[in-house]
Write a protein that holds these residues in place. Structure first.
Motif, short mmCIF file in Angstrom:
data_model
loop_
_atom_site.label_atom_id
_atom_site.label_comp_id
_atom_site.label_asym_id
_atom_site.label_seq_id
_atom_site.Cartn_x
_atom_site.Cartn_y
_atom_site.Cartn_z
N ARG A 166 0.83 -1.21 0.00
CA ARG A 166 0.00 0.00 0.00
C ARG A 166 0.86 1.26 0.00
NH1 ARG A 166 -5.24 1.09 2.60
NH2 ARG A 166 -5.25 3.28 3.16
N THR A 167 2.00 1.21 0.66
CA THR A 167 2.87 2.39 0.76
C THR A 167 3.58 2.72 -0.54
OG1 THR A 167 4.68 1.00 1.58
CG2 THR A 167 3.26 2.06 3.23
N GLU A 171 -0.14 8.71 -3.29
CA GLU A 171 -1.28 9.09 -2.44
C GLU A 171 -2.53 9.42 -3.26
OE1 GLU A 171 -2.94 9.14 1.12
OE2 GLU A 171 -0.81 8.79 0.86
N LYS A 172 -2.37 10.17 -4.33
CA LYS A 172 -3.50 10.56 -5.18
C LYS A 172 -4.22 9.34 -5.76
CE LYS A 172 -4.31 13.03 -9.51
NZ LYS A 172 -3.68 13.76 -10.61
N LEU A 174 -4.04 6.22 -4.52
CA LEU A 174 -4.58 5.44 -3.42
C LEU A 174 -5.97 5.94 -3.00
CD1 LEU A 174 -3.91 3.11 -1.51
CD2 LEU A 174 -2.91 4.79 0.05
N LYS A 175 -6.15 7.25 -2.99
CA LYS A 175 -7.47 7.81 -2.63
C LYS A 175 -8.53 7.37 -3.63
CE LYS A 175 -5.80 11.88 -0.20
NZ LYS A 175 -5.66 13.35 -0.22
#
Length: 179
Positions: A166-167, A171-172, A174-175
């Protein structure tokens, strides 16, 4: 005179195409092809009369065909093989393990597959739904509710998918995956 006939045939070709069935580029291509044929016939007729050089006609036709072929070749390559990194969330349920069928519909002995429909999110934020078939003699299904990374083009998955943490996902992206 021949240029006037060329323009006239081009206009007729454009307006005779039913636009509800053809996209704009297909209309332009049919316009160009039919117009070029009429133009070539006129020039060949002039060449038989001796008013124009045959080498120039065939050279021009070769260049036009090479340009059109190059355009469509590049377009096919760009849609099929130019890929970008994308991420997907594997569904929670494992699909049914099914035997593989060949082109004639006969079952291949000892070969099985899992069929997935994955919603990929590209790094630029675009989403793309693609089918993926994991197959082999003993295929291992993707881990349910895990994240995968793949390289995809407009038409196919060119590399992967492979499981990632997941890391490792931007971030964009993942949302969007967790919506």
């Amino acid at each position: 005179m021949s240029l006037l006939i060329f323009v006239y045939c081009s206009i007729i070709t454009i307006f005779s195409q039913p636009t509800s069935f053809f996209s704009a580029y297909k209309i332009v291509i049919s316009f160009d092809v039919s117009s070029l044929l009429v133009f070539a016939i006129i020039k060949l007729h002039q060449a038989q009369k001796g008013t124009i050089n045959m080498k120039k006609i065939f050279g021009s036709l070769f260049v036009i065909i090479a340009l059109v072929g190059g355009y469509f070749g590049y377009k096919y390559y760009a849609e099929t093989y130019q890929d970008m990194k994308a991420y997907a969330l594997v569904p929670e349920s494992i699909p049914e393990k099914k035997p593989i069928k060949n082109d004639t519909g006969a079952i291949e002995e000892g070969l099985f597959s899992y069929h997935y429909t994955l919603t990929f999110v590209k790094e630029n934020g675009e989403t793309q739904i693609m089918d993926y078939e994991l197959s082999g003699e003993t295929p291992t299904p993707l881990k349910p509710h895990s994240f995968v990374e793949a390289k995809i083009s407009q038409k196919r998955i060119t590399s992967g998918p492979s499981e990632i943490s997941r890391t490792a996902i931007p971030e964009k992206v993942l949302k969007q995956l967790e919506k």
